[in-house]
Motif scaffolding. Structure first.
Motif, PDB file in Angstrom:
ATOM      1  N   ALA A  73      26.755  39.257  88.016  1.00  0.00           N
ATOM      2  CA  ALA A  73      28.089  38.652  88.160  1.00  0.00           C
ATOM      3  C   ALA A  73      28.841  39.311  89.309  1.00  0.00           C
ATOM      4  O   ALA A  73      29.583  38.645  90.046  1.00  0.00           O
ATOM      5  CB  ALA A  73      28.860  38.808  86.857  1.00  0.00           C
ATOM      6  N   SER A  74      28.644  40.623  89.474  1.00  0.00           N
ATOM      7  CA  SER A  74      29.301  41.356  90.552  1.00  0.00           C
ATOM      8  C   SER A  74      28.843  40.855  91.927  1.00  0.00           C
ATOM      9  O   SER A  74      29.640  40.750  92.860  1.00  0.00           O
ATOM     10  CB  SER A  74      28.998  42.852  90.404  1.00  0.00           C
ATOM     11  OG  SER A  74      29.485  43.575  91.502  1.00  0.00           O
ATOM     12  N   LYS A  75      27.553  40.547  92.025  1.00  0.00           N
ATOM     13  CA  LYS A  75      27.020  40.024  93.298  1.00  0.00           C
ATOM     14  C   LYS A  75      27.675  38.685  93.637  1.00  0.00           C
ATOM     15  O   LYS A  75      27.936  38.387  94.799  1.00  0.00           O
ATOM     16  CB  LYS A  75      25.496  39.847  93.192  1.00  0.00           C
ATOM     17  CG  LYS A  75      24.742  41.162  93.368  1.00  0.00           C
ATOM     18  CD  LYS A  75      23.276  41.021  93.053  1.00  0.00           C
ATOM     19  CE  LYS A  75      22.657  42.417  92.950  1.00  0.00           C
ATOM     20  NZ  LYS A  75      21.441  42.451  92.163  1.00  0.00           N
ATOM     21  N   VAL A 109      24.095  45.180  81.163  1.00  0.00           N
ATOM     22  CA  VAL A 109      24.431  45.754  82.472  1.00  0.00           C
ATOM     23  C   VAL A 109      23.941  44.834  83.591  1.00  0.00           C
ATOM     24  O   VAL A 109      24.664  44.569  84.562  1.00  0.00           O
ATOM     25  CB  VAL A 109      23.808  47.170  82.619  1.00  0.00           C
ATOM     26  CG1 VAL A 109      24.060  47.732  84.007  1.00  0.00           C
ATOM     27  CG2 VAL A 109      24.369  48.113  81.559  1.00  0.00           C
ATOM     28  N   SER A 133      30.730  37.502  92.331  1.00  0.00           N
ATOM     29  CA  SER A 133      32.205  37.539  92.419  1.00  0.00           C
ATOM     30  C   SER A 133      32.737  38.527  93.461  1.00  0.00           C
ATOM     31  O   SER A 133      33.865  38.394  93.927  1.00  0.00           O
ATOM     32  CB  SER A 133      32.791  37.905  91.058  1.00  0.00           C
ATOM     33  OG  SER A 133      32.446  39.244  90.723  1.00  0.00           O
ATOM     34  N   GLY A 134      31.920  39.521  93.810  1.00  0.00           N
ATOM     35  CA  GLY A 134      32.402  40.554  94.734  1.00  0.00           C
ATOM     36  C   GLY A 134      33.237  41.634  94.044  1.00  0.00           C
ATOM     37  O   GLY A 134      33.679  42.582  94.671  1.00  0.00           O
ATOM     38  N   LYS A 135      33.440  41.493  92.724  1.00  0.00           N
ATOM     39  CA  LYS A 135      34.186  42.513  91.982  1.00  0.00           C
ATOM     40  C   LYS A 135      33.260  43.672  91.628  1.00  0.00           C
ATOM     41  O   LYS A 135      32.068  43.454  91.376  1.00  0.00           O
ATOM     42  CB  LYS A 135      34.720  41.923  90.665  1.00  0.00           C
ATOM     43  CG  LYS A 135      35.736  40.812  90.793  1.00  0.00           C
ATOM     44  CD  LYS A 135      36.090  40.337  89.380  1.00  0.00           C
ATOM     45  CE  LYS A 135      36.922  39.087  89.367  1.00  0.00           C
ATOM     46  NZ  LYS A 135      37.130  38.584  88.009  1.00  0.00           N
ATOM     47  N   PRO A 136      33.801  44.889  91.556  1.00  0.00           N
ATOM     48  CA  PRO A 136      32.962  46.003  91.087  1.00  0.00           C
ATOM     49  C   PRO A 136      32.685  45.876  89.592  1.00  0.00           C
ATOM     50  O   PRO A 136      33.408  45.172  88.877  1.00  0.00           O
ATOM     51  CB  PRO A 136      33.823  47.233  91.380  1.00  0.00           C
ATOM     52  CG  PRO A 136      35.227  46.740  91.435  1.00  0.00           C
ATOM     53  CD  PRO A 136      35.170  45.315  91.893  1.00  0.00           C
ATOM     54  N   VAL A 137      31.638  46.574  89.150  1.00  0.00           N
ATOM     55  CA  VAL A 137      31.297  46.589  87.722  1.00  0.00           C
ATOM     56  C   VAL A 137      32.023  47.756  87.065  1.00  0.00           C
ATOM     57  O   VAL A 137      32.072  48.849  87.618  1.00  0.00           O
ATOM     58  CB  VAL A 137      29.768  46.748  87.527  1.00  0.00           C
ATOM     59  CG1 VAL A 137      29.423  47.016  86.059  1.00  0.00           C
ATOM     60  CG2 VAL A 137      29.040  45.513  88.026  1.00  0.00           C
ATOM     61  N   LEU A 138      32.606  47.514  85.898  1.00  0.00           N
ATOM     62  CA  LEU A 138      33.150  48.606  85.087  1.00  0.00           C
ATOM     63  C   LEU A 138      32.175  48.828  83.940  1.00  0.00           C
ATOM     64  O   LEU A 138      32.037  47.990  83.053  1.00  0.00           O
ATOM     65  CB  LEU A 138      34.533  48.269  84.530  1.00  0.00           C
ATOM     66  CG  LEU A 138      35.100  49.326  83.575  1.00  0.00           C
ATOM     67  CD1 LEU A 138      35.380  50.634  84.298  1.00  0.00           C
ATOM     68  CD2 LEU A 138      36.367  48.840  82.888  1.00  0.00           C
ATOM     69  N   LEU A 139      31.452  49.954  84.024  1.00  0.00           N
ATOM     70  CA  LEU A 139      30.486  50.297  82.971  1.00  0.00           C
ATOM     71  C   LEU A 139      31.123  51.329  82.051  1.00  0.00           C
ATOM     72  O   LEU A 139      31.395  52.449  82.477  1.00  0.00           O
ATOM     73  CB  LEU A 139      29.208  50.869  83.600  1.00  0.00           C
ATOM     74  CG  LEU A 139      28.174  51.449  82.638  1.00  0.00           C
ATOM     75  CD1 LEU A 139      27.514  50.362  81.815  1.00  0.00           C
ATOM     76  CD2 LEU A 139      27.118  52.237  83.401  1.00  0.00           C
ATOM     77  N   TRP A 198      33.753  41.241  77.842  1.00  0.00           N
ATOM     78  CA  TRP A 198      32.598  42.072  78.185  1.00  0.00           C
ATOM     79  C   TRP A 198      31.370  41.224  78.484  1.00  0.00           C
ATOM     80  O   TRP A 198      31.134  40.226  77.794  1.00  0.00           O
ATOM     81  CB  TRP A 198      32.265  43.025  77.042  1.00  0.00           C
ATOM     82  CG  TRP A 198      33.365  43.960  76.667  1.00  0.00           C
ATOM     83  CD1 TRP A 198      34.224  43.839  75.616  1.00  0.00           C
ATOM     84  CD2 TRP A 198      33.737  45.178  77.342  1.00  0.00           C
ATOM     85  NE1 TRP A 198      35.109  44.890  75.600  1.00  0.00           N
ATOM     86  CE2 TRP A 198      34.826  45.731  76.642  1.00  0.00           C
ATOM     87  CE3 TRP A 198      33.254  45.856  78.459  1.00  0.00           C
ATOM     88  CZ2 TRP A 198      35.445  46.926  77.018  1.00  0.00           C
ATOM     89  CZ3 TRP A 198      33.857  47.034  78.837  1.00  0.00           C
ATOM     90  CH2 TRP A 198      34.944  47.561  78.128  1.00  0.00           C
ATOM     91  N   HIS A 199      30.598  41.659  79.474  1.00  0.00           N
ATOM     92  CA  HIS A 199      29.274  41.059  79.666  1.00  0.00           C
ATOM     93  C   HIS A 199      28.347  41.608  78.596  1.00  0.00           C
ATOM     94  O   HIS A 199      28.586  42.688  78.054  1.00  0.00           O
ATOM     95  CB  HIS A 199      28.733  41.413  81.053  1.00  0.00           C
ATOM     96  CG  HIS A 199      29.421  40.659  82.158  1.00  0.00           C
ATOM     97  ND1 HIS A 199      29.140  39.345  82.441  1.00  0.00           N
ATOM     98  CD2 HIS A 199      30.370  41.054  83.038  1.00  0.00           C
ATOM     99  CE1 HIS A 199      29.902  38.946  83.461  1.00  0.00           C
ATOM    100  NE2 HIS A 199      30.670  39.962  83.839  1.00  0.00           N
ATOM    101  N   ALA A 235      26.166  41.965  84.196  1.00  0.00           N
ATOM    102  CA  ALA A 235      27.391  42.373  84.903  1.00  0.00           C
ATOM    103  C   ALA A 235      27.103  42.590  86.389  1.00  0.00           C
ATOM    104  O   ALA A 235      27.911  42.203  87.246  1.00  0.00           O
ATOM    105  CB  ALA A 235      27.942  43.653  84.276  1.00  0.00           C
ATOM    106  N   LEU A 236      25.948  43.200  86.689  1.00  0.00           N
ATOM    107  CA  LEU A 236      25.587  43.424  88.101  1.00  0.00           C
ATOM    108  C   LEU A 236      25.373  42.087  88.820  1.00  0.00           C
ATOM    109  O   LEU A 236      25.805  41.917  89.971  1.00  0.00           O
ATOM    110  CB  LEU A 236      24.319  44.288  88.196  1.00  0.00           C
ATOM    111  CG  LEU A 236      24.454  45.745  87.725  1.00  0.00           C
ATOM    112  CD1 LEU A 236      23.093  46.435  87.676  1.00  0.00           C
ATOM    113  CD2 LEU A 236      25.404  46.537  88.632  1.00  0.00           C
TER     114      LEU A 236
END
Lengths: 251, 148
Positions: free
Chosen positions: B126-128, B120, B130-136, B116-117, B123-124
């Motif tokens: 990191a999403s920028k 939030v 990695s290109g992966k979506p965030v799971l909240l 877990w990050h 995580a956002l």
């Protein structure tokens, strides 16, 4: 429950760690019930612990929401499909309109056939495909409903609760998964179809109040009337509930 | 002369009587004295303390024992007294510890096997990258609490 059933499961954790940037947040403290038997024995249980899994874009806007607790295989399968929606969205002509259309089509599918449409993987690799849109990525999911039925039949009424993995086969978890997929998700899609670019803070209260039936703004989470309407000792009724208590008693 | 003899006899008689009375009185006190008063007092208090909670719960008669009611926490003491082990003198007096096992608190646990990050925004960000979506994952309570 979610920690035991989902996030402690190797397959679920692997799928999440590989495909998502995961983060958990608390929307409010969990209500607990403690019964003191007066002989030194006490039991404590949580009450109404509802959960929701949001899949978000990097800007924080919502792709989709899985409401409530799922059994592990269905959870992985649904997350995988939402990963594909996130993957396709930037390839569409109008990503916001694409999402609105996606939610609209899913809502109609659940309301008419009882199951959501399946998101086709690798639709962008098909040679014949010209444009990515909801028509090209969504298909009927009869196979999934068969799998769901088979899993429901294999579920247990009273699993061995000493085995954390056995909880995943608990019939109640399977029934809840079914309700989440066939009822609650339709409400979620209906909510997001009109707000395709919403952020979690825009919909969380509504989601908990109207879909999960746990009003996080109400200190008694909607249980006030149940707890106090037929309670005879008025002095024990919290001040903020006394008016409604008196009104409901007068009927 | 007669007066002197009479006075001496009277003095001796009086002294002897006083001494024998004193000895008699000491013997009497030693045999018939009631038990020390504090024993009765302790017995009385322990009885009332043991019975008080049930009376107050069932009949709402706590007002009959105002001093006792004020003297201890009604919410905690009855459980200790009601426990059979707690009334065993060997255990309750010698160990001087509550015999009731401490209740498990909402201690911290590992929030599963997911990495877990912490927040939030992290995580956002990191999403920028990695290109992966965030799971909240939203919940009531905390995922790292035992009861959640």
């Amino acid at each position: 429950m979610a920690r035991t059933v989902l996030f402690s499961d190797e397959a679920v954790a692997k799928a999440i760690n590989e495909k998502f940037e995961p983060v958990w947040v608390s929307v409010r403290p969990v209500p607990t019930v403690t019964i003191d038997f007066g002989n030194g024995k006490k039991i404590t249980r949580t009450l109404h612990g509802n959960v929701a899994s949001y899949v978000l874009n990097a800007d924080g806007s919502i792709i989709d929401i899985l409401p409530g607790l799922y059994e592990p295989q269905q959870y992985i399968s649904r997350l995988d499909q939402l990963w594909w929606v996130h993957h396709y969205k930037p390839m569409t002509r109008d990503p916001v309109a694409f999402l609105a259309d996606y939610h609209q089509k899913q809502m109609v599918a659940i309301k008419t056939s009882g199951t959501s449409l399946e998101v086709r993987p690798n639709a962008d690799l098909t040679k014949a495909l010209i444009e990515i849109n909801t028509k090209s990525i969504l298909k009927a999911s009869s196979a999934i409903s068969k799998v769901t039925k088979a899993r429901m039949e294999g579920s247990l009424e009273h699993p061995d609760f000493n085995e954390p993995k056995a909880l995943a086969s608990w019939r109640r978890v399977h029934e809840d998964t079914d309700i989440n997929e066939n009822q609650r998700r339709a409400q979620v899609h209906e909510m997001l179809a009109v707000r395709p670019n919403a952020h979690p803070e825009d919909v969380t209260k509504k989601l908990y109040r109207e879909v999960l039936h746990a009003d996080i703004d109400d200190p008694y989470m909607g249980l006030g009337p149940t707890l106090f309407d037929d309670y005879p000792f008025r002095e024990d009724v919290p001040a903020e509930l006394r008016t409604s208590h008196a009104v409901s008693n007068s009927h | 002369m007669l007066i002197k003899r009479s006075s001496a006899a009277l003095f001796l008689l009086l002294t002897a009587s006083t001494s024998s009375l004193q000895v008699f009185a000491e013997d009497f006190v030693a045999q018939k004295a009631p038990p020390p008063k504090f024993e009765m007092t302790r017995l009385d208090i322990s009885k009332r303390a043991a019975e008080f909670p049930m009376k107050s719960i069932i009949g709402n008669r706590g007002a009959r024992y105002p001093k006792l009611a004020d003297s201890f926490d009604v919410g905690t003491e009855p459980a200790k007294l009601a426990n059979p082990e707690a009334v065993s003198p060997a255990k309750s007096v010698d160990s001087n510890k509550p015999s009731v096992k401490p209740q498990p608190t909402n201690e911290k646990v590992e929030p599963g096997k997911v990495r877990w990050h912490k927040a939030v925004q992290t995580a956002l960000d990191a999403s920028k990258r990695s290109g992966k979506p965030v799971l909240l994952f939203q919940m009531m309570g905390r995922l790292d609490d035992r009861f959640c």
